[in-house]
Write a protein that holds these residues in place. Sequence first.
Motif, PDB file in Angstrom:
ATOM      1  N   SER A  31      53.688  33.061  62.695  1.00 52.42           N
ATOM      2  CA  SER A  31      54.334  31.832  62.578  1.00 52.42           C
ATOM      3  C   SER A  31      54.387  31.421  60.885  1.00 52.42           C
ATOM      4  CB  SER A  31      53.697  30.848  63.284  1.00 52.42           C
ATOM      5  OG  SER A  31      52.347  30.605  62.792  1.00 52.42           O
ATOM      6  N   TYR A  32      55.408  30.736  60.909  1.00 56.30           N
ATOM      7  CA  TYR A  32      55.705  30.274  59.330  1.00 56.30           C
ATOM      8  C   TYR A  32      56.154  28.655  59.340  1.00 56.30           C
ATOM      9  CZ  TYR A  32      60.553  31.196  60.229  1.00 56.30           C
ATOM     10  OH  TYR A  32      62.006  31.035  60.953  1.00 56.30           O
ATOM     11  N   LYS A  33      55.907  27.844  58.202  1.00 56.31           N
ATOM     12  CA  LYS A  33      56.383  26.827  58.049  1.00 56.31           C
ATOM     13  C   LYS A  33      57.711  26.484  57.110  1.00 56.31           C
ATOM     14  CE  LYS A  33      51.896  24.192  58.727  1.00 56.31           C
ATOM     15  NZ  LYS A  33      51.155  23.363  58.179  1.00 56.31           N
ATOM     16  N   GLU A  93      58.449  21.832  59.167  1.00 58.53           N
ATOM     17  CA  GLU A  93      58.523  22.642  60.979  1.00 58.53           C
ATOM     18  C   GLU A  93      57.903  23.982  60.961  1.00 58.53           C
ATOM     19  OE1 GLU A  93      61.963  23.199  64.257  1.00 58.53           O
ATOM     20  OE2 GLU A  93      62.416  22.791  62.171  1.00 58.53           O
ATOM     21  N   THR A  94      56.830  24.027  61.852  1.00 54.97           N
ATOM     22  CA  THR A  94      56.343  25.325  62.124  1.00 54.97           C
ATOM     23  C   THR A  94      57.355  26.202  63.186  1.00 54.97           C
ATOM     24  OG1 THR A  94      54.309  24.329  61.848  1.00 54.97           O
ATOM     25  CG2 THR A  94      54.452  26.666  63.374  1.00 54.97           C
ATOM     26  N   LYS A  95      57.746  27.381  62.728  1.00 55.44           N
ATOM     27  CA  LYS A  95      58.439  27.932  63.741  1.00 55.44           C
ATOM     28  C   LYS A  95      57.801  29.332  64.026  1.00 55.44           C
ATOM     29  CE  LYS A  95      62.672  26.711  61.559  1.00 55.44           C
ATOM     30  NZ  LYS A  95      63.930  26.824  60.825  1.00 55.44           N
ATOM     31  N   VAL A 143      53.961  31.550  55.429  1.00 50.04           N
ATOM     32  CA  VAL A 143      53.552  32.336  56.774  1.00 50.04           C
ATOM     33  C   VAL A 143      52.159  31.792  56.994  1.00 50.04           C
ATOM     34  CG1 VAL A 143      53.059  34.673  57.520  1.00 50.04           C
ATOM     35  CG2 VAL A 143      55.179  34.316  55.983  1.00 50.04           C
ATOM     36  N   THR A 144      52.103  31.305  57.887  1.00 50.25           N
ATOM     37  CA  THR A 144      50.671  30.745  58.891  1.00 50.25           C
ATOM     38  C   THR A 144      49.891  31.710  59.595  1.00 50.25           C
ATOM     39  OG1 THR A 144      51.698  29.630  60.238  1.00 50.25           O
ATOM     40  CG2 THR A 144      51.228  28.450  58.227  1.00 50.25           C
ATOM     41  N   ALA A 145      50.634  32.792  59.909  1.00 51.12           N
ATOM     42  CA  ALA A 145      49.809  33.845  60.713  1.00 51.12           C
ATOM     43  C   ALA A 145      50.791  34.952  60.974  1.00 51.12           C
ATOM     44  CB  ALA A 145      49.764  33.207  62.325  1.00 51.12           C
ATOM     45  N   LEU A 146      50.247  36.267  60.781  1.00 59.55           N
ATOM     46  CA  LEU A 146      51.280  37.446  61.007  1.00 59.55           C
ATOM     47  C   LEU A 146      50.214  38.434  61.421  1.00 59.55           C
ATOM     48  CD1 LEU A 146      53.980  38.804  60.410  1.00 59.55           C
ATOM     49  CD2 LEU A 146      53.259  39.139  58.171  1.00 59.55           C
TER      50      LEU A 146
END
Length: 286
Positions: free
Chosen positions: A122-124, A128-130, A149-152
């Motif tokens: 996920s990324y901001k 907005e978080t997508k 990028v908040t998670a990968l």
Amino acid sequence: MMKTSIASTIATRLATRIAPVALAVAALLPLTAHAHMTWLLPNKAAFDGKEPVASFDAAVSEDLFNFERALKLETLRVTAPDGKTAEAENRSTARHRESFDVKLTQDGTWRVSNVSQSLMGSYKQGGETKRFRGTRESFAKDVPADAEVTALTVMSNRQQTFVSREEAGKVDFKPEGDGLELLPLGPVTDLSHGDKTKFRLVLDGKPAADVQLKLIREGNRYRYKFGEVELKTDAKGEFTVEWTEAGRYFIGASTGPARGPNAPTGTREAPVQRASVSATFEVLPK
């Protein structure tokens, strides 16, 4: 009318029989056994003749080797006994499996692998978080370079199997180099129950130490005990399998951080790395 009645009776009997079996198995199995298994299976392991053709099926299932849904073939790698690559033929896709053939033009042992890699996270952007799921190429294309990028997570999956024409010959495959893979340290296409086979598990081409594996014999759909055998690699990434019964077998392993609420989420610079491998083998009566 009679056919309907007979079919109904059979269905009722099956349901009555399957329900307690399913409950009993569910109570006995470790959590890992409930996961769907991905596998690549040849019609047999050892071939002879001038130019035999091996046929392969790829599928996903909970009941081992019972086609449940097709496994999408990504990068298919066929390695001939001389170490050179060969091509698969007659690829086809059906609802419950994908299939292909390989013409065995050389004596010796052949390796067949299906390799896939995916990214998810996920990324901001603009508050907005997508969410994202795709390949390295689509990640570079779809996720803006300035997005946070908040998670990968990068996931590598491999399904393997081995076949031979005539004598198995010397088995000395080099690592393909990405993700988890299983390297047999001896013949694996002319197995009989009671034989022992040594393997090396490698991750990105290097020995994978202290990794747990599971060994499962086909036919779990028709027995109360799942029959999963736990194995573990040593410091060299090696382990030995004793084939105690005839049949077709699955060996599976995975690596990566434990999942859960406190699990690492990964970043653009340092994504979480997960990898899995499965391999299938045939063992004949002695």
